[in-house]
Write an enzyme that holds these catalytic residues in place. Structure first.
Site, PDB file in Angstrom:
ATOM      1  N   TYR A  57       0.842  -1.207   0.000  1.00  0.00           N
ATOM      2  CA  TYR A  57       0.000   0.000   0.000  1.00  0.00           C
ATOM      3  C   TYR A  57       0.872   1.249   0.000  1.00  0.00           C
ATOM      4  CZ  TYR A  57      -5.006  -0.635   0.167  1.00  0.00           C
ATOM      5  OH  TYR A  57      -6.303  -0.839  -0.194  1.00  0.00           O
ATOM      6  N   GLU A  59      -0.744   4.971  -0.233  1.00  0.00           N
ATOM      7  CA  GLU A  59      -1.557   6.165  -0.529  1.00  0.00           C
ATOM      8  C   GLU A  59      -0.694   7.410  -0.403  1.00  0.00           C
ATOM      9  OE1 GLU A  59      -5.109   6.037   1.839  1.00  0.00           O
ATOM     10  OE2 GLU A  59      -5.818   4.243   0.821  1.00  0.00           O
ATOM     11  N   ASP A 203      -6.949  13.242 -25.077  1.00  0.00           N
ATOM     12  CA  ASP A 203      -7.008  11.851 -24.614  1.00  0.00           C
ATOM     13  C   ASP A 203      -6.420  11.007 -25.745  1.00  0.00           C
ATOM     14  OD1 ASP A 203      -7.665   9.242 -24.132  1.00  0.00           O
ATOM     15  OD2 ASP A 203      -9.754   9.607 -23.604  1.00  0.00           O
ATOM     16  N   THR A 229      -4.432   5.709 -21.712  1.00  0.00           N
ATOM     17  CA  THR A 229      -4.239   4.375 -21.162  1.00  0.00           C
ATOM     18  C   THR A 229      -2.895   3.857 -21.666  1.00  0.00           C
ATOM     19  OG1 THR A 229      -5.517   3.568 -23.031  1.00  0.00           O
ATOM     20  CG2 THR A 229      -6.662   3.719 -20.930  1.00  0.00           C
ATOM     21  N   LYS A 232      -2.738   0.169 -24.970  1.00  0.00           N
ATOM     22  CA  LYS A 232      -3.164   0.085 -26.377  1.00  0.00           C
ATOM     23  C   LYS A 232      -1.912   0.083 -27.259  1.00  0.00           C
ATOM     24  CE  LYS A 232      -7.785   1.932 -25.546  1.00  0.00           C
ATOM     25  NZ  LYS A 232      -7.956   2.683 -24.295  1.00  0.00           N
ATOM     26  N   ARG A 238      -2.600  -2.676 -18.218  1.00  0.00           N
ATOM     27  CA  ARG A 238      -3.805  -1.839 -18.161  1.00  0.00           C
ATOM     28  C   ARG A 238      -3.608  -0.800 -17.067  1.00  0.00           C
ATOM     29  NH1 ARG A 238      -7.126  -4.875 -21.463  1.00  0.00           N
ATOM     30  NH2 ARG A 238      -8.680  -3.252 -21.444  1.00  0.00           N
TER      31      ARG A 238
END
Ligand code: DSN
Length: 434
Positions: A57, A59, A203, A229, A232, A238
């Site tokens: 973790y 954050e 984008d 992203t 692609k 991903r």
């Protein structure tokens, strides 16, 4: 890629998931995958996804975390950010957004308050995205939206977009598409945004790999914020990256990603993004992205020569839109399903300037792309074969109404023969270390 060591331990622990995994790997190996937003991640990317970074973790951001034990994660995130900045030439990068939709939402909420902000973007059925203000996405409900579209020639007209922006006065002007086969004029978009006092957002999820490899012009320095992203054309895991130019923008975007929308970052994904950025900076990747475009141009030319109606008459990037209703009197979905029967996987897709019958689930077109097959090593000769296989399949599909349960194919023996040829062609080009 089938990693024997990983798969044999999976088989021992969970045979059901093991069998599904092998079935999916086999499907991806034996089929010709033409979905333009898909690719094959490299061994390095896939290895990085499965490490101990998945257990941590963190954050917050490097050196500003809410958890102890960040000695390696801080270095990892800084390294990945630095690679992103270097590859795309932007001074700020956020690598924590979980994928494209959260990345875009982070950009909107960084700059706009819900029910106050105004966004101008491409309409969905002309190649925009759900998160570009579609009414079924929160982005279309939280913000006032004005959509632009393609002209009758299927191209964008920057003068018309400018006039619309001057009238609507958006707070954010969006470019970047999921189904626009032509070069995006980032300079013109940036200038229009500046003129109307908007933040410009590109984008570039679809074309990030082409930009990295020099096969599409860069949005830098014209566009303020760039989201994409990573899985692609960029060929990573991903995930998503948000780039920006202005330190105030970068600060707002970081706060919008965490704590605005997300909790802990996925460090294994960040590691794999880092690997993909290293790979995308290589000479091999430059050649790959040039070949992606070359292959798409050949495929569109071949289909055009066989009488298909290619949207905008061709392509400048990795994707092709074919209006199959205009070409063959067939709905896009029937064609996409028929192609799947022979092992060619594509999207049924809306096309601009379509017939009145077109609906999102029953569109007039199909969308084809070359990123995956180029990764497998397909070149000019194979593209000609792919075009011929598509054409033969479509010619074997019945037009008119077909009763449920009745084959869409005029001749099943032709279907079987094409399916055998597809499997043979695909299997002779393994992706990475299959
Ligand atoms: N799923 C992407 C595409 O296929 O274009 C968009 O999110």
């Amino acid at each position: 890629m089938l990693d024997q060591a990983i798969l044999s331990s999976l088989k021992e622990i969970d045979n059901e998931i093991f069998e599904l995994t092998v079935a999916e790997e086999t499907r991806q190996h034996e089929q010709i995958r033409l979905i333009p937003s898909e690719n094959y991640a490299s061994e390095g990317v896939r290895s990085a996804l499965g490490t101990g970074f998945t257990n941590k973790y963190g954050e917050g951001y490097p050196h500003r975390r809410y958890y102890q034990g960040q000695i390696n994660t801080d270095k990892l995130e800084i390294l990945t950010i630095d690679r992103a900045k270097k590859l795309f030439g932007y001074p700020y990068a956020n690598v924590q957004a979980l994928s494209g939709a959260p990345a875009n939402l982070a950009v909107y909420t960084a700059f706009l308050k819900p029910f106050e902000g105004k966004i101008m973007a491409m309409r969905l059925d002309h190649g925009g995205h759900l998160t570009h203000g579609s009414p079924v996405s929160v982005t279309g409900n939280w913000f006032e939206i004005s959509h632009y579209g393609c002209q009758e020639d299927d191209f964008l007209d920057m003068e018309k977009i400018r006039a619309q922006a001057l009238e609507f006065k958006p707070d954010i002007l969006v470019c970047g598409y999921t189904a626009y086969p032509r070069t995006i004029d980032f300079k013109a978009f940036g200038e229009i945004a500046k003129e109307v006092g908007a933040v410009s957002l590109a984008d570039v999820s679809h074309i990030a790999g082409l930009i990295a490899g020099g096969a599409h012009p860069s949005p830098f320095p014209h566009i303020d914020v760039v989201s994409f992203t990573t899985h692609k054309t960029l060929r990573g895991p991903r995930g998503a990256i948000i780039l920006s130019k202005d330190p105030e923008h970068a600060d707002k975007i970081d706060k919008a990603v965490f704590p605005g929308l997300q909790g802990g970052p996925h460090f294994n994904t960040i590691a794999a993004i880092g690997v993909s950025l290293k790979e995308a900076a290589s000479e091999d990747f430059r050649n790959y992205s040039a070949q992606v475009v070359k292959n798409a141009v050949i495929l569109s030319e071949e289909l055009k020569n066989k009488g298909y109606h290619i949207i905008s008459g061709g392509t400048d990037n990795h994707l092709i839109l074919v209006d199959v209703r205009k070409s063959s009197k067939l709905p896009g979905k029937r064609v996409a399903e028929a192609l799947e029967e022979v092992g060619i996987i594509c999207n049924f897709n809306t096309v601009p300037n379509a017939s009145d019958r077109q609906k999102p689930l029953f569109p007039d077109g199909i969308r084809l792309g070359t990123p995956s097959i180029t990764t497998r090593g397909f070149k000019e000769e194979e593209m000609k074969k792919v075009a011929a296989l598509i054409d033969r399949t479509i010619k074997n599909v019945k037009t008119g109404k077909i009763e449920k349960g009745i084959s869409v194919f005029a001749d099943e023996s032709v279907t079987k023969k094409i399916a055998d040829e597809v499997r043979e062609l695909a299997s002779s080009f393994p992706a990475f270390s299959w």
